[in-house]
Design an enzyme around this catalytic site. Structure first.
Site, PDB file in Angstrom:
ATOM      1  N   TYR A  26       0.821  -1.224   0.000  1.00  0.00           N
ATOM      2  CA  TYR A  26       0.000   0.000   0.000  1.00  0.00           C
ATOM      3  C   TYR A  26       0.854   1.273   0.000  1.00  0.00           C
ATOM      4  O   TYR A  26       0.723   2.096  -0.900  1.00  0.00           O
ATOM      5  CB  TYR A  26      -1.006  -0.032   1.168  1.00  0.00           C
ATOM      6  CG  TYR A  26      -1.776   1.254   1.315  1.00  0.00           C
ATOM      7  CD1 TYR A  26      -2.776   1.599   0.406  1.00  0.00           C
ATOM      8  CD2 TYR A  26      -1.475   2.154   2.341  1.00  0.00           C
ATOM      9  CE1 TYR A  26      -3.458   2.803   0.533  1.00  0.00           C
ATOM     10  CE2 TYR A  26      -2.158   3.348   2.465  1.00  0.00           C
ATOM     11  CZ  TYR A  26      -3.144   3.667   1.559  1.00  0.00           C
ATOM     12  OH  TYR A  26      -3.811   4.865   1.668  1.00  0.00           O
TER      13      TYR A  26
ATOM     14  N   LYS B  37       1.230   4.107  -3.006  1.00  0.00           N
ATOM     15  CA  LYS B  37       0.889   5.531  -2.823  1.00  0.00           C
ATOM     16  C   LYS B  37       2.104   6.401  -3.143  1.00  0.00           C
ATOM     17  O   LYS B  37       1.976   7.478  -3.740  1.00  0.00           O
ATOM     18  CB  LYS B  37       0.411   5.806  -1.389  1.00  0.00           C
ATOM     19  CG  LYS B  37      -0.896   5.152  -1.006  1.00  0.00           C
ATOM     20  CD  LYS B  37      -2.073   5.543  -1.866  1.00  0.00           C
ATOM     21  CE  LYS B  37      -2.632   6.912  -1.594  1.00  0.00           C
ATOM     22  NZ  LYS B  37      -3.863   7.186  -2.395  1.00  0.00           N
TER      23      LYS B  37
END
Ligand SMILES: NC(=O)c1ccc[n+]([C@@H]2O[C@H](COP(=O)([O-])OP(=O)(O)OC[C@H]3O[C@@H](n4cnc5c(N)ncnc54)[C@H](O)[C@@H]3O)[C@@H](O)[C@H]2O)c1
Ligand SMILES: CC(C)CCC[C@@H](C)[C@H]1CC[C@H]2[C@@H]3[C@H](O)C=C4C[C@@H](O)CC[C@]4(C)[C@H]3CC[C@]12C
Length: 369
Positions: free
Chosen positions: A159, A163
């Protein structure tokens, strides 16, 4: 959007507009953006609440689509003046595969950028995350830092990796010529942990507390500060940033901004108790009830079980090595960059944010019991 055309009505597109943050951005635009002529809400799953918005004075267009599909994104972006790209796969629990997280967060963002370039959309605001910076895998504290505070950002989890890469793509695209020859202007907003109406993890903690007879058990030392920001203020910051991008392109283009407000600096659990306490829960222990090594062991065990059970069933508990590291590492921001660059001031005071969130927890769980 030049001075002579102040009255021009603008078309906004919000990707992920039916998510936790996205819904607040959509509603904030409708309430606070006077130049809004059409609002396109793009999401893989459209919420039924969109229907009620369609009866208002601004044209609201619901578009069911997938950011990983370049043609769907291009069709939605065509003719928009501003894109607020908040769609993302938020998964730190191992529910989705690393490939899927990358596909949605990185390729999806690439598709949004390319759609802007191809169709001539000039203004793009990206919802990034504090996790682009940290906490890092070494557990270094980031204590009330700002956008310029040095920090060793090390990403391993899919994750934050996704990002960080997506944010880089957005910032790098600043200045690219879009269709028609004018430059694209981009910026990225980095919320810390968002809370407020619609925050599912808060609701999960509340339900868990109810199941345990009204008690929650402290796992993290109270001294570990975890940055939190109210969803209404995050939405407001998006609306303001999008509004100011043209007039302040030279200053704001290619910049990152932490999202901040007057929410107090507390540990993750103590902060949650600001809302769950008034809803009747109690946090047991001035200190963690379990030794840290045992939490590390349990988190590792959860990760192992997830891996072993994956062929049979999805086992994705809240506690895993990554979430433990995030919750157990001080990461808070203290900055005024958004205020200096585009005049951001929180719209909601801490008292308002707290009251709204408490009312939501009470209402949401009251109906779910
Ligand atoms: N929740 C937080 O604490 C937090 C903190 C920092 C940053 N963020 C970022 O804010 C953004 C919104 O997060 P959220 O908490 O509202 O999550 P959320 O899951 O509630 O919302 C994300 C939305 O994106 C949509 N979406 C997901 N995949 C899609 C796809 N392939 N195509 C189209 N739409 C898709 C989902 O349907 C959902 O409505 C994300 O980019 C996230 O990384 C969240
Ligand atoms: C160790 C347990 C007792 C507690 C576990 C809490 C854990 C599920 C929480 C703690 C911190 C939370 C993250 C943090 O608020 C910030 C973000 C950034 C955002 O981009 C996505 C959500 C995320 C990762 C929160 C997820 C839930 C976390 C890890």
């Amino acid at each position: 959007m030049a001075d002579s055309a102040q009255a021009q009505k603008l078309v906004y597109l919000v990707t992920g507009g039916c998510g936790f943050l996205g819904e607040h951005v959509v509603r904030m635009l409708l309430q606070r953006e006077p130049r809004l002529g059409e609002l396109r809400v793009f999401d893989r799953h459209l919420g039924p609440w969109l229907e009620e918005l369609k009866t208002g004075p601004v044209r609201v267009t619901a578009i069911q689509g997938d950011v990983t599909q370049a043609h769907e994104v291009a069709a939605a972006v065509a003719g928009a003046h501003v894109v607020i790209h908040t769609a993302g796969l938020v998964d730190v629990f191992g529910r989705a595969s690393p490939e899927t997280i990358h596909e949605v967060n990185v390729q999806g963002t690439r598709n949004v950028i390319e759609a802007c370039v191809q169709t001539g959309t000039r203004f793009l605001v990206y919802t990034s995350s504090m996790e682009v910076v940290g906490p890092n895998t070494k557990g270094h504290p980031f204590y009330r830092g700002n956008e310029d505070t040095p920090y060793e950002a090390v990403h391993r989890h899919p994750y934050p990796c996704s990002k960080a890469l997506a944010e880089w793509l957005v910032l790098e695209a600043n200045g690219r010529k879009v269709r028609g020859g004018l430059p694209l202007v981009t910026c990225a907003l980095r919320p810390t942990g968002i809370y407020g109406e619609g925050h599912q993890i808060m609701r999960d903690f509340y339900r868990q507390g109810l199941r345990l007879g009204g008690w929650l058990f402290r796992a993290i030392p109270a001294s570990v500060e975890h940055g939190r920001v109210y969803v209404g203020n995050v939405a407001w910051m998006h609306v303001l940033a999008a509004r100011e991008l043209e007039q302040r392109a030279a200053l704001m283009g290619g910049q990152v901004y932490f999202c901040y407000d007057g929410s107090p600096y507390k540990s993750y659990e103590d902060f949650n108790m600001e809302f769950l306490g008034p809803c009747g829960l109690r946090l047991v222990g001035a200190r963690p009830l379990l030794p840290y090594w045992l939490l590390v062991f349990l988190a590792a065990l959860n990760a192992l079980l997830q891996w072993l059970l994956r062929p049979l069933v999805l086992y994705a508990p809240l506690l895993n090595p990554y979430t433990l590291a995030v919750a157990n590492t001080t990461f808070t921001v203290s900055t005024d960059k958004a205020q200096r660059h585009f005049g951001y001031e929180p719209l909601f005071s801490w008292e308002d944010s707290r009251t709204r969130t408490i009312l939501w927890v009470q209402a949401a769980t009251g109906s779910a019991q």
